[in-house]
Design a protein around this motif. Structure first.
Motif, PDB file in Angstrom:
ATOM      1  N   ASN A   6       0.786  -1.176  -0.132  1.00 12.65           N
ATOM      2  CA  ASN A   6      -0.027  -0.113   0.049  1.00 12.65           C
ATOM      3  C   ASN A   6       0.930   1.289   0.119  1.00 12.65           C
ATOM      4  O   ASN A   6       1.865   1.466   0.863  1.00 12.65           O
ATOM      5  CB  ASN A   6      -0.787  -0.107   0.957  1.00 12.65           C
ATOM      6  N   HIS A   7       0.586   2.142  -0.997  1.00 12.85           N
ATOM      7  CA  HIS A   7       1.481   3.222  -1.215  1.00 12.85           C
ATOM      8  C   HIS A   7       1.388   4.055   0.071  1.00 12.85           C
ATOM      9  O   HIS A   7       2.626   4.619   0.590  1.00 12.85           O
ATOM     10  CB  HIS A   7       0.903   4.102  -2.356  1.00 12.85           C
ATOM     11  N   ASP A   8       0.192   4.280   0.789  1.00 16.03           N
ATOM     12  CA  ASP A   8       0.230   5.127   2.012  1.00 16.03           C
ATOM     13  C   ASP A   8       0.881   4.734   3.095  1.00 16.03           C
ATOM     14  O   ASP A   8       1.578   5.485   3.769  1.00 16.03           O
ATOM     15  CB  ASP A   8      -1.377   5.201   2.438  1.00 16.03           C
ATOM     16  N   GLN A  10       3.825   2.910   2.693  1.00  8.41           N
ATOM     17  CA  GLN A  10       5.096   3.153   2.395  1.00  8.41           C
ATOM     18  C   GLN A  10       5.421   4.628   2.730  1.00  8.41           C
ATOM     19  O   GLN A  10       6.471   4.906   3.276  1.00  8.41           O
ATOM     20  CB  GLN A  10       5.327   3.187   0.815  1.00  8.41           C
ATOM     21  N   SER A  47       5.365  -2.713  -7.153  1.00  9.74           N
ATOM     22  CA  SER A  47       5.152  -1.284  -6.489  1.00  9.74           C
ATOM     23  C   SER A  47       6.095  -1.696  -5.001  1.00  9.74           C
ATOM     24  O   SER A  47       6.726  -0.693  -4.684  1.00  9.74           O
ATOM     25  CB  SER A  47       3.604  -1.253  -5.909  1.00  9.74           C
ATOM     26  N   TRP A  51       9.623   0.742  -4.421  1.00 12.20           N
ATOM     27  CA  TRP A  51       9.747   1.296  -3.117  1.00 12.20           C
ATOM     28  C   TRP A  51      11.091   0.860  -2.434  1.00 12.20           C
ATOM     29  O   TRP A  51      11.705   1.677  -2.038  1.00 12.20           O
ATOM     30  CB  TRP A  51       8.544   1.096  -2.245  1.00 12.20           C
TER      31      TRP A  51
END
Length: 106
Positions: A6-8, A10, A47, A51
């Motif tokens: 999940n990008h949030d 990260q 993803s 990261w």
């Protein structure tokens, strides 16, 4: 719980890294920290790989714990995860049930 898929999440981890300035980040373990993705899909790991590369470029050493598959020989999921790693270490248990733990390192 954290989900490095999940990008949030990260972003939250990046903020903690900026605040604490650690030399090493230990992520234990890939499966429990990345729910919501197809564990066997190379594209679903992108993803996370992107990261992890960003963290490397910041000079942070990352130790990513990943467990073996059901055959206990190969890792779970796609082999692509190892493409960006400097070193991959496999611990093989010696089935020595005496005192302490015993492993061979590959």
């Amino acid at each position: 719980y954290l989900n490095i898929h999940n990008h949030d999440d990260q972003i939250l981890i990046n903020e903690e890294i900026e605040s604490l300035q650690p030399d090493v980040l230990i992520l234990d373990n890939l499966s429990s920290l990345s729910s919501g993705r197809d564990e066997n899909s190379n594209s679903d790991i992108d993803s996370i790989l992107h990261w992890l590369l960003q963290l490397r470029h910041k000079g942070l050493a990352v130790i990513l714990v990943h467990h073996a598959g059901k055959n206990h020989k190969d890792q779970r999921g796609p082999s692509r995860i190892e493409d960006i790693m400097d070193t991959s270490i496999r611990l093989n248990g010696e089935n020595n049930y005496g005192e302490g733990a015993s492993f061979t390192i590959e």
